[in-house]
Motif scaffolding. Sequence first.
Motif, mmCIF file in Angstrom:
data_model
loop_
_atom_site.group_PDB
_atom_site.id
_atom_site.type_symbol
_atom_site.label_atom_id
_atom_site.label_comp_id
_atom_site.label_asym_id
_atom_site.label_seq_id
_atom_site.Cartn_x
_atom_site.Cartn_y
_atom_site.Cartn_z
ATOM 1 N N SER A 1 -6.806 -43.609 -3.784
ATOM 2 C CA SER A 1 -5.413 -43.983 -3.992
ATOM 3 C C SER A 1 -5.377 -45.159 -4.959
ATOM 4 C CB SER A 1 -4.750 -44.385 -2.672
ATOM 5 O OG SER A 1 -4.675 -43.290 -1.799
ATOM 6 N N GLY B 1 -2.799 -47.897 -6.810
ATOM 7 C CA GLY B 1 -1.469 -48.491 -6.786
ATOM 8 C C GLY B 1 -1.261 -49.465 -7.929
ATOM 9 N N CYS C 1 2.384 -46.129 -5.965
ATOM 10 C CA CYS C 1 1.021 -45.732 -5.634
ATOM 11 C C CYS C 1 0.915 -44.219 -5.723
ATOM 12 C CB CYS C 1 0.677 -46.212 -4.223
ATOM 13 S SG CYS C 1 -0.993 -45.830 -3.673
ATOM 14 N N CYS D 1 -2.213 -44.304 0.430
ATOM 15 C CA CYS D 1 -1.456 -45.336 -0.255
ATOM 16 C C CYS D 1 -0.909 -46.369 0.715
ATOM 17 C CB CYS D 1 -0.291 -44.704 -1.014
ATOM 18 S SG CYS D 1 -0.737 -44.082 -2.652
#
Length: 123
Positions: free
Chosen positions: A33, A35, A50, A103
């Motif tokens: 993930s 962001g 994200c 996220c």
Amino acid sequence: QLRLVESGGGLVQPGGSLRLSCAASGFSVYLFSVGWFRQAPGKEREGVTCIGGGSDHNVYRDVVDGRFTISRDVAKNTVYLQMDNLKPEDTAVYYCAARYQVCSDRAGEFEYWGQGTQVTVSS
């Protein structure tokens, strides 16, 4: 070694656009993930958006009000932040960050960070 490098910041007039890039090395942006966060002078770092690892699930904060779009190019191992209709209050240092889990909008939950790129929105 996991590394993130942001680029694309600069000075733009209100209503203008910028595209930030976050080039990753040492891991796949598809599996992690990634962001985008920002930090304005005197303020805490806040999550902007994200993109989830292993999926195309994106999350956005209300503050960007549909003006920002996150995307990912797996072949280039890069995550982008397209910012349109920029406002003076978007002025900040923008950071990308990565974590193996889902996220999150909490900066403390991200393990890997870039050095940041300055975005200034001013006439």
